[in-house]
Design a protein around this motif. Structure first.
Motif, PDB file in Angstrom:
ATOM      1  N   ALA A  84       0.922  -1.382   0.058  1.00 45.72           N
ATOM      2  CA  ALA A  84      -0.142  -0.135  -0.160  1.00 45.72           C
ATOM      3  C   ALA A  84       0.689   1.278   0.131  1.00 45.72           C
ATOM      4  O   ALA A  84       0.606   2.151  -0.728  1.00 45.72           O
ATOM      5  CB  ALA A  84      -0.857  -0.147   1.317  1.00 45.72           C
ATOM      6  N   ILE A  85       1.914   1.420   0.809  1.00 43.99           N
ATOM      7  CA  ILE A  85       2.828   2.323   0.824  1.00 43.99           C
ATOM      8  C   ILE A  85       3.675   2.308  -0.586  1.00 43.99           C
ATOM      9  O   ILE A  85       3.660   3.480  -0.986  1.00 43.99           O
ATOM     10  CB  ILE A  85       3.981   2.262   2.002  1.00 43.99           C
ATOM     11  CG1 ILE A  85       3.195   2.278   3.582  1.00 43.99           C
ATOM     12  CG2 ILE A  85       5.084   3.248   1.875  1.00 43.99           C
ATOM     13  CD1 ILE A  85       3.967   2.000   4.658  1.00 43.99           C
ATOM     14  N   GLN A  86       4.108   1.437  -1.069  1.00 46.54           N
ATOM     15  CA  GLN A  86       4.480   1.448  -2.380  1.00 46.54           C
ATOM     16  C   GLN A  86       3.736   2.103  -3.610  1.00 46.54           C
ATOM     17  O   GLN A  86       4.363   2.807  -4.367  1.00 46.54           O
ATOM     18  CB  GLN A  86       5.320   0.137  -2.575  1.00 46.54           C
ATOM     19  CG  GLN A  86       6.380  -0.426  -1.899  1.00 46.54           C
ATOM     20  CD  GLN A  86       6.925  -1.672  -2.100  1.00 46.54           C
ATOM     21  OE1 GLN A  86       5.901  -2.643  -2.395  1.00 46.54           O
ATOM     22  NE2 GLN A  86       8.004  -2.108  -1.940  1.00 46.54           N
ATOM     23  N   VAL A 292      -3.361   1.962  13.917  1.00 50.99           N
ATOM     24  CA  VAL A 292      -4.179   2.470  12.668  1.00 50.99           C
ATOM     25  C   VAL A 292      -3.399   1.941  11.468  1.00 50.99           C
ATOM     26  O   VAL A 292      -4.062   1.795  10.684  1.00 50.99           O
ATOM     27  CB  VAL A 292      -4.400   3.845  12.783  1.00 50.99           C
ATOM     28  CG1 VAL A 292      -3.154   4.757  12.678  1.00 50.99           C
ATOM     29  CG2 VAL A 292      -5.376   4.412  11.563  1.00 50.99           C
ATOM     30  N   ASN A 293      -2.019   2.038  11.627  1.00 50.55           N
ATOM     31  CA  ASN A 293      -1.395   1.514  10.151  1.00 50.55           C
ATOM     32  C   ASN A 293      -0.134   0.855  10.857  1.00 50.55           C
ATOM     33  O   ASN A 293       0.777   0.787   9.976  1.00 50.55           O
ATOM     34  CB  ASN A 293      -0.829   2.706   9.400  1.00 50.55           C
ATOM     35  CG  ASN A 293      -0.037   3.671  10.080  1.00 50.55           C
ATOM     36  OD1 ASN A 293       0.291   3.469  11.106  1.00 50.55           O
ATOM     37  ND2 ASN A 293       0.088   4.637   9.303  1.00 50.55           N
ATOM     38  N   ALA A 332      -1.450   3.309   4.122  1.00 56.63           N
ATOM     39  CA  ALA A 332      -1.270   2.040   5.041  1.00 56.63           C
ATOM     40  C   ALA A 332      -2.568   1.981   6.127  1.00 56.63           C
ATOM     41  O   ALA A 332      -2.845   0.743   6.417  1.00 56.63           O
ATOM     42  CB  ALA A 332      -0.155   2.353   5.890  1.00 56.63           C
ATOM     43  N   GLY A 333      -3.148   3.032   6.398  1.00 64.31           N
ATOM     44  CA  GLY A 333      -4.280   2.932   7.264  1.00 64.31           C
ATOM     45  C   GLY A 333      -5.450   2.438   6.384  1.00 64.31           C
ATOM     46  O   GLY A 333      -6.309   1.370   6.993  1.00 64.31           O
ATOM     47  N   ASP A 338      -8.649  -3.196   5.232  1.00 65.38           N
ATOM     48  CA  ASP A 338      -8.700  -4.275   4.378  1.00 65.38           C
ATOM     49  C   ASP A 338      -8.236  -5.641   4.971  1.00 65.38           C
ATOM     50  O   ASP A 338      -8.788  -6.656   4.871  1.00 65.38           O
ATOM     51  CB  ASP A 338      -8.024  -4.105   3.002  1.00 65.38           C
ATOM     52  CG  ASP A 338      -8.640  -2.878   2.333  1.00 65.38           C
ATOM     53  OD1 ASP A 338      -9.815  -2.668   2.544  1.00 65.38           O
ATOM     54  OD2 ASP A 338      -8.029  -2.127   1.476  1.00 65.38           O
ATOM     55  N   ILE A 339      -7.092  -5.543   5.543  1.00 63.92           N
ATOM     56  CA  ILE A 339      -6.268  -6.596   6.102  1.00 63.92           C
ATOM     57  C   ILE A 339      -7.102  -7.172   7.252  1.00 63.92           C
ATOM     58  O   ILE A 339      -7.401  -8.518   7.397  1.00 63.92           O
ATOM     59  CB  ILE A 339      -4.941  -6.494   6.367  1.00 63.92           C
ATOM     60  CG1 ILE A 339      -3.956  -6.117   5.155  1.00 63.92           C
ATOM     61  CG2 ILE A 339      -4.216  -7.466   7.295  1.00 63.92           C
ATOM     62  CD1 ILE A 339      -2.590  -5.281   5.375  1.00 63.92           C
TER      63      ILE A 339
END
Length: 463
Positions: A84-86, A292-293, A332-333, A338-339
């Motif tokens: 997500a960060i990438q 949160v992330n 990322a949050g 989702d995760i």
């Protein structure tokens, strides 16, 4: 095959003495560490992390039973968070907070939707201490009142108002930065300040104490009462039945806002999205950060009720941050939500807490006379260590250091030597592993604690 990759992207193998030497020298030569006498520390260089484990440069593996600082809820290097960060970095790395951003807006929407009835919006910060600072500012600005009530045995951060609100020894050396903070006692049945003999008595007497404190301070002067929903570093103190609803009733009756600090226990730590959702209470403001992330990119914030939000519809809120709602952090949050759904995180936290941890800690309590009490919920527990179970004399004195802290330090050292990195605070071994920890690793960590407690047992009166 390499064991880790260094700062320059070079594959390396464990046992590389030169690489470790350079990390140590740079740290000791140039890094100023928090809460430390700089000449008395020797930080462990960490080469790699994965899931619930991390490794030093010699290849020694540690089971992370503290989730670093109780922030790594999804563990080290979760592929979903990394991706997500990438992905976000590839399309928009940063944008100022005065402009709208899809990742920021989507995360705020999800947080509101998973929060309390009447939640309206989110103000994003860079971490937990700032979240507390801004929650207090929102309360003061919207109410027109200044005074804040917070509890002893609490930690709210190390910035100005946050450290003044903190009710434990880290506050002492920081002076009174905010003179409009007043402390009160919260429930702690094992060492009751109210001489209570049952959880029900503890609730009744703690609420009576708060009511009296409010009356003596003047209800019309108080903007907010601030509580850690479940006290974190100061003991994993789960509120007894009826306490949080009782606080809510008192604050509503007196026109006082209720701020719940969920920086440590939010986002799944107790098996709920937010810990207060397990206690039948509706706050006015909620602070969050850490989970949160999982701290992959610094992020915190405040969930704001409709009533507080409305106070700033026609007049500007006097505050802001350059990195409020940073896209990388917010992406990322969003991925965290989702995760959690995809991997059933909340369900597994509740299962592992009730099926694995609680019964094992009961066995440990029965086996080790150095354990005065065990308590907790979800994947957040504490073992309180004593010299004498009958008198409840602590293993080491309050705020012990140096030789006085040696017995507890010996227990911590035994854990680390066996490959467990514990969450150690005061007289407590606290259990807060990543929420993705396998059942096998969770059991292994509890086995290590079980063995390390033999060290504590050797200090028990009559041992």
């Amino acid at each position: 095959m390499s064991d880790y990759t260094d700062l320059n992207g070079t594959p390396r193998s464990f046992g590389d003495a030169e690489a470790q030497r350079e990390v140590r020298e740079n740290d000791r030569g140039y890094v100023f560490h928090s809460w430390s006498a700089q000449g008395k520390i020797d930080p462990l260089p960490v080469a790699r992390g994965e899931g619930a484990k991390f490794w030093d440069y010699d290849g020694t593996e540690y089971l992370d039973f503290s989730s670093q600082l109780v922030n790594l809820n999804l563990g080290h290097q979760h592929p979903g968070l990394v991706k997500a960060i990438q992905d976000q970095a590839g399309r928009l790395t940063t944008i100022q907070p005065a402009l709208a951003n899809d990742a920021r807006g989507e995360l705020a929407k999800r947080i509101v939707e998973h929060s309390f009835e009447g939640a309206r919006s989110v103000f994003f910060t860079n971490g937990g201490a700032e979240a507390i600072e801004y929650a207090v500012r929102l309360a003061r600005q919207s109410s027109g009142k200044r005074k804040i009530l917070s509890r002893y045995r609490s930690y709210h951060g190390s910035t100005g108002t946050a450290i003044t609100m903190t009710g434990e020894p880290r506050r002492w050396a920081n002076d009174v930065i905010d003179g409009e903070v007043v402390h009160f006692f919260g429930p702690y049945a094992y060492r009751s300040a109210f001489w209570a003999e049952t959880p029900e008595q503890e609730t009744e007497r703690a609420l009576a104490h708060l009511e009296q404190q409010i009356q003596l301070e003047g209800p019309g002067t108080i903007a907010a009462v601030v509580l850690e929903t479940v006290t974190g570093t100061n003991g994993v103190l789960v509120p007894p039945p009826g306490y949080l609803p009782g606080v809510r009733e008192i604050t509503e009756r007196h026109g006082i806002l209720l701020i719940l600090d969920e920086v440590m226990v939010g986002f799944g730590r107790t098996g709920e999205w937010f810990a207060y959702q397990g206690f039948d209470v509706r706050p006015d403001l909620v602070t969050f950060a850490k989970g949160v992330n999982s701290g992959y990119v610094p992020l915190g914030g405040v969930v704001i009720s409709e009533a507080v939000h409305e106070a700033f519809v026609e007049r500007p809120f006097p505050g802001g941050l350059t990195y409020s709602g940073h896209p990388l952090a917010c992406a990322a949050g969003v991925a965290t939500f989702d995760i959690f759904e995809r991997e059933g995180i909340l369900e597994r936290v509740r299962d592992l807490g009730s099926r694995v941890i609680e019964p094992r800690l009961r066995e440990i309590f029965e086996k080790h006379p150095s354990v005065g009490e065990y308590r907790g919920t979800g994947l957040f527990w504490a073992l309180e260590l004593v010299r004498d179970r009958a008198t409840r004399e602590p293993l080491v004195p309050f705020n012990a250091s140096g030789d006085a802290a040696a017995p507890f330090n010996a227990v911590v050292a035994a854990c680390k030597e066996a490959g467990l990195w514990p969450f150690a605070a005061g007289n407590r071994l606290q259990i807060a592993p990543p929420l993705v920890i396998s059942e096998e690793d969770l059991v292994r960590g509890l086995d290590i604690i079980d063995e390390a407690l033999k060290v504590a047992d050797s200090y028990v009166v009559g041992a």
